[in-house]
Design a protein around this motif. Structure first.
Motif, mmCIF file in Angstrom:
data_model
loop_
_atom_site.group_PDB
_atom_site.id
_atom_site.type_symbol
_atom_site.label_atom_id
_atom_site.label_comp_id
_atom_site.label_asym_id
_atom_site.label_seq_id
_atom_site.Cartn_x
_atom_site.Cartn_y
_atom_site.Cartn_z
ATOM 1 N N PRO A 32 0.807 -1.226 0.000
ATOM 2 C CA PRO A 32 0.000 0.000 0.000
ATOM 3 C C PRO A 32 0.841 1.277 0.000
ATOM 4 C CG PRO A 32 -0.102 -1.096 2.155
ATOM 5 C CD PRO A 32 0.605 -2.035 1.217
ATOM 6 N N GLU A 33 2.086 1.200 0.427
ATOM 7 C CA GLU A 33 2.940 2.393 0.432
ATOM 8 C C GLU A 33 3.076 2.970 -0.978
ATOM 9 O OE1 GLU A 33 3.720 -0.476 1.819
ATOM 10 O OE2 GLU A 33 3.999 -0.078 3.967
ATOM 11 N N ALA A 34 3.365 2.087 -1.966
ATOM 12 C CA ALA A 34 3.539 2.556 -3.342
ATOM 13 C C ALA A 34 2.235 3.140 -3.876
ATOM 14 C CB ALA A 34 4.013 1.407 -4.237
ATOM 15 N N VAL A 35 1.113 2.479 -3.540
ATOM 16 C CA VAL A 35 -0.199 2.963 -3.996
ATOM 17 C C VAL A 35 -0.469 4.356 -3.437
ATOM 18 C CG1 VAL A 35 -2.695 2.587 -3.782
ATOM 19 C CG2 VAL A 35 -1.183 0.658 -4.336
ATOM 20 N N LEU A 36 -0.240 4.525 -2.138
ATOM 21 C CA LEU A 36 -0.546 5.818 -1.510
ATOM 22 C C LEU A 36 0.456 6.901 -1.903
ATOM 23 C CD1 LEU A 36 -1.884 4.603 1.938
ATOM 24 C CD2 LEU A 36 -3.158 5.229 -0.128
ATOM 25 N N ASP A 37 1.688 6.507 -2.200
ATOM 26 C CA ASP A 37 2.634 7.477 -2.756
ATOM 27 C C ASP A 37 2.126 7.969 -4.117
ATOM 28 O OD1 ASP A 37 4.345 7.364 -0.605
ATOM 29 O OD2 ASP A 37 5.753 5.947 -1.527
ATOM 30 N N VAL A 39 -1.082 8.081 -4.999
ATOM 31 C CA VAL A 39 -2.220 8.963 -4.705
ATOM 32 C C VAL A 39 -1.696 10.363 -4.330
ATOM 33 C CG1 VAL A 39 -4.134 9.403 -3.112
ATOM 34 C CG2 VAL A 39 -3.770 7.080 -4.008
ATOM 35 N N ALA A 40 -0.629 10.394 -3.551
ATOM 36 C CA ALA A 40 -0.069 11.683 -3.122
ATOM 37 C C ALA A 40 0.417 12.509 -4.306
ATOM 38 C CB ALA A 40 1.070 11.451 -2.128
ATOM 39 N N PRO A 62 -2.378 5.152 9.394
ATOM 40 C CA PRO A 62 -1.105 5.855 9.616
ATOM 41 C C PRO A 62 -0.403 6.242 8.305
ATOM 42 C CG PRO A 62 -0.958 3.540 10.347
ATOM 43 C CD PRO A 62 -2.380 3.799 10.011
ATOM 44 N N LEU A 63 -0.560 5.409 7.272
ATOM 45 C CA LEU A 63 0.075 5.716 5.984
ATOM 46 C C LEU A 63 -0.548 6.965 5.356
ATOM 47 C CD1 LEU A 63 0.380 2.126 4.378
ATOM 48 C CD2 LEU A 63 2.184 3.450 5.504
ATOM 49 N N LEU A 64 -1.876 7.082 5.476
ATOM 50 C CA LEU A 64 -2.560 8.267 4.951
ATOM 51 C C LEU A 64 -2.139 9.521 5.707
ATOM 52 C CD1 LEU A 64 -6.195 6.868 4.400
ATOM 53 C CD2 LEU A 64 -4.644 7.719 2.622
ATOM 54 N N ARG A 67 1.283 10.860 4.925
ATOM 55 C CA ARG A 67 1.389 11.523 3.614
ATOM 56 C C ARG A 67 0.513 12.767 3.519
ATOM 57 N NH1 ARG A 67 2.560 6.525 3.531
ATOM 58 N NH2 ARG A 67 4.074 5.622 2.079
ATOM 59 N N GLY A 68 -0.131 13.126 4.614
ATOM 60 C CA GLY A 68 -0.999 14.305 4.609
ATOM 61 C C GLY A 68 -2.183 14.161 3.676
ATOM 62 N N LEU A 69 -2.688 12.908 3.539
ATOM 63 C CA LEU A 69 -3.762 12.651 2.584
ATOM 64 C C LEU A 69 -5.152 12.599 3.207
ATOM 65 C CD1 LEU A 69 -2.050 9.908 0.342
ATOM 66 C CD2 LEU A 69 -2.650 12.245 -0.336
ATOM 67 N N SER A 70 -5.239 12.770 4.525
ATOM 68 C CA SER A 70 -6.531 12.591 5.192
ATOM 69 C C SER A 70 -7.588 13.570 4.685
ATOM 70 C CB SER A 70 -6.364 12.744 6.702
ATOM 71 O OG SER A 70 -5.363 11.842 7.150
#
Lengths: 368, 368
Positions: A32-37, A39-40, A62-64, A67-70
C-alpha cells in the motif's frame, strides 16, 4: 458527471460535484505504500480530486496521515486482500470482505466515478463483471491497453488484451466501437483509425470470423465515427497508420506479452552491451539521458492502465508491479476518463452506433 | 543421405555422394547478386557442397562466372520469376516456368536434398505443397523459425509461423514432434523442452483445443523424446525455460511480426537516442562494438531461415530482404539439415512417435 457524490465516512472529503476515484490500496507487489505514494503525487497535481481508499484501517490510517492525505481521502475499511494466486472463481464466491470487492462496490453504488486497482487481473475482471454487470449491447467486455507507437501521442490503443479468449464478428465490431470511444476520450482523437489484426492485409486472409468482422466494421465506420483501415499485421502494432487495433483476447494477450518479452530482452541485451567494456561504460555514461528516455519509451507497461470496457462502470487495472509513478499514471488515466464523462459516452456509442457525436473529445479533459 | 546425386546439366558439378542444395536465385528484394554472393560465402567455407541454381540463364551465367562459382554450381534455366505480389493460387496454376517451381522440382526429383528460396512465402508454400506433397501422418505442414532467446544457443524454435491459420489438437501434437526433430537436428538438443503457447500457464486456461493438445503432448513426451513443460506465455518466447514453442499459424504469425515490430521500434528509438546530442553521439562511438552485436542479436530475422516441415522434402525460406550474409545463413542451415539426414528422421518421427532415437543429433552435423 451524472452521479452525485455523497459525503463519505468520518473524514468526508467529498465536495458535491468533485470527481471521486475508488482506490484499492492492496494487492500490488509493492504494498500500500507505493499505492498511496501514487495517490499523493496525483492529489498534489490535481487538488480537486477526491479518493476513497480501500483496505485494512489499521494499516492504512497511519500511511494516509503520514502523507498528509486525510483531507482528500476517505478510508473504507476492508480486511481481506486478494493475492496474485487467488482464483477468480474463488474471489467471486468469497471475496466480499476484500479491498478489491469494496473498491468496485464504490463504483457500483455511485460513490465514485471510476475504480483503480493493481490486484490480480482475472479476479478484478470477475468481481467487476459480477458487481457492475455488462453494459447493454455488450456480449463480451474487453481490456484495452496502450501500445507504444510512432503516432504523435506515442500510443495506439489495442483491445481485447485478455478479458475473454474468444470473440465473434459482432464482438469484434463492439470492440471497434468501444476502442473508438476510448481513443476519443483518452487520446483526444476525433476520428480514430481502426484496424483489425490479421496475418496479412489482403481481404481474403485469415479466419471466417475475421472476414465477417471486416464487413461489419467497414459498414459501421461512418455511423461509428471511425475510419476503418482494414486488416493490420503484428508489425503494424507500433506503426503510425492505425490508432485502434482490434483483436480477440487470446491473440491480444499473446501479442502484449510477446511485445513485453521482446522489449525486456532488448533492454537486457542493451544493458549487457553498455557494460561490456570500460569503453562502452564510458559511452553509456555520456549517452545516459537519451538512453533513459528511450528505455521508458519502449516498455509497453509504461502506459500504466488497462481499462475494462463494456461494464456499467469504469475500472482501471494498474500493473501489479507498479511503483508510485506507475500507479499515479493509472490514477491520471482514471481521472481523465472520469472528467470526460467516458462511461456515459461509451454506453451511448455501443447502444447506438448511428447516434454520432456523443463521445466527442472534451477539450478541457484531453488538454491536460 | 539416401538420395543419389545425379550428374547435372553441362557443368555437372555433382560428385556422387556430395550434398546438393537447390537454390532459387530470383525473387529476393536484392536480386540474384545477393543470392549468389551468399552462395559464394558458403561455397568457400564448405567446399564439398554443390548447388543447382535456378533462374534466367542470360542473367545468371555471367554472375556465376564472375564469382568463380561455375565449378560448384549447375545452372538450371527458368525464365519466369515469382514476385512478392503474385497470389499463391496463381503461382500454383501458372508457375511452372518460374525459378521457384524449378527449385522445388529439383528436390522432388531427388537431384537435391534441400531447397532454399527468398521468394514470396505463400507462393513457395503453395508450390512446395503441390509438388512435394504432405508427409504421411501430417495433416497440416508448418513453418518453423528460430526465435532469439536466453538459451545457451541464443535461440528457441517456434512453429507454426503461418503455414496454416488453423490447427487442431492432433496438429499441435504433430508440430511438437516436428519441432522436436528440428531442434535435435538444427540445435543439437537431445531432449528438447516443448511448451504450448497460451494466455496463462494454469491447466484450465485457454481454448478447448489447447487443453486437448496439452493432454496429447503430456502423453506423448516419453515416446516422442521431448520434455513437455506445459503452457508457456508470450513473455516466455525469449526465455531459457523452453526450446520448442508450439502454436497455430495465426497466433505464431502475429507473435513473430509483433516481435519484429517491437524490435524494430526499439532499434529505431535507440538510434534516435544515440544521435540526440553530441554527447550521446560520442557515447555511441565508444560503445559501438557491443552495440552492433546487440543490434544483431535482437532482430528475430537474423536467424535467417524459416523451414517448411511436414512435406516430402526440406524447404528453407530465406527472408525476402536478406543480403549475402543473410542468404548464406539460410544456406548453412539447409546444409546442416541435409547433412544430418533430417528429412528421413523427421518422417520416421512423425510416422511413429514410439520409435525412439531415429533423429538423434549427428555430432558431425551440429558441431559446425
Amino acid at each position: 458527471m451524472a452521479d452525485a457524490v455523497h459525503a463519505l465516512g468520518t473524514t468526508a472529503p467529498g465536495t458535491s460535484g468533485a470527481l471521486v476515484i475508488s482506490v484499492d490500496a492492496m494487492g500490488g507487489d509493492r504494498g500500500p505504500e507505493a499505492v498511496l505514494d501514487g495517490v499523493a503525487i496525483v492529489a498534489k497535481s490535481s487538488p480537486a480530486l477526491r479518493f476513497i481508499v480501500h483496505g485494512p484501517e489499521a494499516t492504512l490510517a497511519p500511511l494516509l496521515a503520514a502523507r498528509g492525505l486525510s483531507g482528500v481521502c476517505t478510508l473504507r475499511h476492508a480486511e481481506g486482500v486478494v493475492t496474485m494466486h487467488d482464483k477468480p472463481s474463488a474471489v467471486m464466491r468469497n471475496g466480499k470482505g476484500t479491498s478489491m470487492w469494496s473498491t468496485i462496490e464504490s463504483v457500483r453504488a455511485g460513490e465514485a466515478e471510476v475504480a483503480v486497482s493493481c490486484g490480480n487481473t482475472g479476479a478484478l475482471m470477475a468481481v467487476s463483471m459480477l458487481r457492475l454487470r455488462k453494459m447493454p449491447g455488450v456480449n463480451r467486455p474487453a481490456i484495452a491497453s496502450f501500445w507504444p507507437s510512432r503516432n504523435p501521442s506515442g500510443w495506439n490503443v489495442m483491445l481485447d488484451m485478455g478479458a475473454d479468449v474468444k470473440a465473434d464478428a459482432p464482438d469484434l465490431l463492439t470492440y471497434g466501437l468501444m476502442g473508438t470511444s476510448y481513443a476519443r476520450n483518452a487520446l483526444g482523437l476525433t476520428r480514430p483509425r481502426v484496424g483489425l489484426l490479421n496475418v496479412g492485409t489482403e481481404e481474403h486472409k485469415g479466419h471466417a470470423e475475421l472476414k465477417a468482422a471486416y464487413e461489419l466494421m467497414r459498414a459501421a465506420q461512418d455511423a461509428g465515427q471511425f475510419e476503418f483501415i482494414g486488416f493490420v499485421e503484428g508489425n503494424d502494432l507500433p506503426s503510425a497508420r492505425v490508432d485502434v487495433i482490434v483483436t480477440d483476447g487470446f491473440t491480444g494477450n499473446i501479442a502484449l506479452k510477446t511485445g513485453e518479452g521482446t522489449a525486456k530482452l532488448a533492454g537486457d541485451l542493451l544493458k549487457d552491451a553498455l557494460t561490456a567494456s570500460w569503453l562502452s561504460k564510458l559511452g553509456a555514461l555520456l549517452a545516459m539521458g537519451p538512453l533513459k528516455r528511450m528505455k521508458a519509451r519502449i516498455d509497453p507497461r509504461r502506459a500504466n492502465g488497462g481499462v475494462f470496457l463494456g461494464l456499467n462502470g469504469t475500472v482501471v487495472k494498474s500493473h501489479g508491479g507498479a511503483d508510485a509513478t506507475g500507479f499515479a499514471a493509472a490514477l491520471e488515466l482514471a481521472a481523465r476518463l472520469a472528467r470526460s464523462g467516458f462511461r456515459a459516452k461509451l454506453a451511448a456509442r455501443v447502444a447506438s452506433a448511428s447516434v454520432s457525436g456523443q463521445d466527442a473529445p472534451d477539450i478541457e479533459a484531453v488538454s491536460e
